[in-house]
Design a protein around this motif. Sequence first.
Motif, PDB file in Angstrom:
ATOM      1  N   MET A 259       0.845  -1.185   0.000  1.00 35.02           N
ATOM      2  CA  MET A 259       0.000   0.000   0.000  1.00 35.02           C
ATOM      3  C   MET A 259       0.885   1.240   0.000  1.00 35.02           C
ATOM      4  O   MET A 259       1.692   1.415   0.868  1.00 35.02           O
ATOM      5  CB  MET A 259      -0.860   0.032   1.247  1.00 35.02           C
ATOM      6  CG  MET A 259      -1.977  -0.907   1.295  1.00 35.02           C
ATOM      7  SD  MET A 259      -3.232  -0.020   2.188  1.00 35.02           S
ATOM      8  CE  MET A 259      -4.622  -0.847   1.712  1.00 35.02           C
TER       9      MET A 259
ATOM     10  N   GLY B 150      -0.493   4.387  -0.301  1.00 38.99           N
ATOM     11  CA  GLY B 150      -1.333   5.537  -0.005  1.00 38.99           C
ATOM     12  C   GLY B 150      -2.106   6.057  -1.194  1.00 38.99           C
ATOM     13  O   GLY B 150      -2.645   7.155  -1.143  1.00 38.99           O
TER      14      GLY B 150
ATOM     15  N   ASN C 158      -5.375   8.035  -1.118  1.00 42.97           N
ATOM     16  CA  ASN C 158      -6.311   7.259  -0.302  1.00 42.97           C
ATOM     17  C   ASN C 158      -6.186   7.770   1.122  1.00 42.97           C
ATOM     18  O   ASN C 158      -5.354   7.309   1.891  1.00 42.97           O
ATOM     19  CB  ASN C 158      -5.991   5.774  -0.393  1.00 42.97           C
ATOM     20  CG  ASN C 158      -7.042   4.922   0.268  1.00 42.97           C
ATOM     21  OD1 ASN C 158      -8.038   5.420   0.769  1.00 42.97           O
ATOM     22  ND2 ASN C 158      -6.830   3.633   0.276  1.00 42.97           N
TER      23      ASN C 158
ATOM     24  N   ARG D 198      -7.585   8.774   4.952  1.00 43.59           N
ATOM     25  CA  ARG D 198      -8.504   8.389   6.021  1.00 43.59           C
ATOM     26  C   ARG D 198      -8.459   9.480   7.072  1.00 43.59           C
ATOM     27  O   ARG D 198      -7.463  10.169   7.236  1.00 43.59           O
ATOM     28  CB  ARG D 198      -8.089   7.061   6.658  1.00 43.59           C
ATOM     29  CG  ARG D 198      -7.939   5.935   5.684  1.00 43.59           C
ATOM     30  CD  ARG D 198      -9.283   5.640   5.010  1.00 43.59           C
ATOM     31  NE  ARG D 198      -9.123   4.776   3.885  1.00 43.59           N
ATOM     32  CZ  ARG D 198      -9.255   3.464   3.907  1.00 43.59           C
ATOM     33  NH1 ARG D 198      -9.571   2.861   5.012  1.00 43.59           N
ATOM     34  NH2 ARG D 198      -9.084   2.763   2.812  1.00 43.59           N
TER      35      ARG D 198
ATOM     36  N   LEU E  36      -4.540   3.146  12.921  1.00 47.56           N
ATOM     37  CA  LEU E  36      -4.786   3.159  11.478  1.00 47.56           C
ATOM     38  C   LEU E  36      -3.486   2.953  10.706  1.00 47.56           C
ATOM     39  O   LEU E  36      -3.444   2.191   9.731  1.00 47.56           O
ATOM     40  CB  LEU E  36      -5.444   4.479  11.085  1.00 47.56           C
ATOM     41  CG  LEU E  36      -6.013   4.596   9.693  1.00 47.56           C
ATOM     42  CD1 LEU E  36      -7.089   3.529   9.453  1.00 47.56           C
ATOM     43  CD2 LEU E  36      -6.602   5.975   9.474  1.00 47.56           C
ATOM     44  N   GLU E  37      -2.409   3.587  11.156  1.00 45.62           N
ATOM     45  CA  GLU E  37      -1.115   3.403  10.498  1.00 45.62           C
ATOM     46  C   GLU E  37      -0.605   1.972  10.663  1.00 45.62           C
ATOM     47  O   GLU E  37      -0.018   1.402   9.741  1.00 45.62           O
ATOM     48  CB  GLU E  37      -0.098   4.396  11.060  1.00 45.62           C
ATOM     49  CG  GLU E  37      -0.377   5.821  10.625  1.00 45.62           C
ATOM     50  CD  GLU E  37       0.495   6.839  11.330  1.00 45.62           C
ATOM     51  OE1 GLU E  37       1.092   6.520  12.390  1.00 45.62           O
ATOM     52  OE2 GLU E  37       0.576   7.975  10.834  1.00 45.62           O
TER      53      GLU E  37
ATOM     54  N   LYS F  14      -2.467  -0.725  10.970  1.00 42.87           N
ATOM     55  CA  LYS F  14      -3.248  -1.538  10.035  1.00 42.87           C
ATOM     56  C   LYS F  14      -2.768  -1.346   8.603  1.00 42.87           C
ATOM     57  O   LYS F  14      -2.690  -2.286   7.831  1.00 42.87           O
ATOM     58  CB  LYS F  14      -4.739  -1.182  10.132  1.00 42.87           C
ATOM     59  CG  LYS F  14      -5.417  -1.723  11.362  1.00 42.87           C
ATOM     60  CD  LYS F  14      -6.890  -1.359  11.326  1.00 42.87           C
ATOM     61  CE  LYS F  14      -7.639  -1.933  12.484  1.00 42.87           C
ATOM     62  NZ  LYS F  14      -9.064  -1.578  12.433  1.00 42.87           N
ATOM     63  N   ARG F  15      -2.471  -0.095   8.256  1.00 41.79           N
ATOM     64  CA  ARG F  15      -1.975   0.188   6.906  1.00 41.79           C
ATOM     65  C   ARG F  15      -0.679  -0.564   6.640  1.00 41.79           C
ATOM     66  O   ARG F  15      -0.505  -1.193   5.597  1.00 41.79           O
ATOM     67  CB  ARG F  15      -1.747   1.689   6.733  1.00 41.79           C
ATOM     68  CG  ARG F  15      -1.185   2.044   5.354  1.00 41.79           C
ATOM     69  CD  ARG F  15      -0.474   3.366   5.325  1.00 41.79           C
ATOM     70  NE  ARG F  15       0.647   3.360   6.244  1.00 41.79           N
ATOM     71  CZ  ARG F  15       1.149   4.450   6.820  1.00 41.79           C
ATOM     72  NH1 ARG F  15       0.614   5.626   6.588  1.00 41.79           N
ATOM     73  NH2 ARG F  15       2.174   4.369   7.643  1.00 41.79           N
ATOM     74  N   ASP F  16       0.240  -0.524   7.594  1.00 39.06           N
ATOM     75  CA  ASP F  16       1.527  -1.186   7.424  1.00 39.06           C
ATOM     76  C   ASP F  16       1.382  -2.699   7.312  1.00 39.06           C
ATOM     77  O   ASP F  16       2.180  -3.357   6.650  1.00 39.06           O
ATOM     78  CB  ASP F  16       2.465  -0.820   8.577  1.00 39.06           C
ATOM     79  CG  ASP F  16       2.845   0.657   8.559  1.00 39.06           C
ATOM     80  OD1 ASP F  16       2.676   1.302   7.501  1.00 39.06           O
ATOM     81  OD2 ASP F  16       3.282   1.157   9.606  1.00 39.06           O
TER      82      ASP F  16
ATOM     83  N   GLY G  98      -1.226  -4.042   5.941  1.00 38.89           N
ATOM     84  CA  GLY G  98      -2.074  -4.292   4.778  1.00 38.89           C
ATOM     85  C   GLY G  98      -3.480  -4.710   5.150  1.00 38.89           C
ATOM     86  O   GLY G  98      -4.154  -5.379   4.381  1.00 38.89           O
TER      87      GLY G  98
ATOM     88  N   VAL H 154      -6.020  -2.531   6.271  1.00 42.89           N
ATOM     89  CA  VAL H 154      -6.928  -1.392   6.405  1.00 42.89           C
ATOM     90  C   VAL H 154      -8.261  -1.747   5.768  1.00 42.89           C
ATOM     91  O   VAL H 154      -8.315  -2.285   4.664  1.00 42.89           O
ATOM     92  CB  VAL H 154      -6.329  -0.142   5.732  1.00 42.89           C
ATOM     93  CG1 VAL H 154      -7.308   1.014   5.776  1.00 42.89           C
ATOM     94  CG2 VAL H 154      -5.042   0.247   6.409  1.00 42.89           C
TER      95      VAL H 154
END
Length: 84
Positions: A1, A3, A11, A13, A30-31, A33-35, A37, A39
């Motif tokens: 991801m 962004g 993208n 949030r 949130l970060e 979860k993003r890291d 993958g 989210v």
Amino acid sequence: MDGLKDDGTPNRRHVTGARRTDVAVKKKELERKRDQGAVDAAGRAPTVQAWLDHWLDNIAANRVRPLTLEGYRSLVRPHLGPRL
């Protein structure tokens, strides 16, 4: 991801909280979860009617007096909701 959405647009949030520390905790989660993958997909923006119902039931109900809330409901639900 990276962004970005598939079409190349950012993208983004957003998180909110009562205190700055609440927002910081939500942002870190949130970060994380993003890291990983993991989210959740961004939801569709609510309709104006859905937002007004949410506002009446969850926000205004906690911030105004009961009679004021009833006045808001009597204006929003029959007049604004059906027209929007």
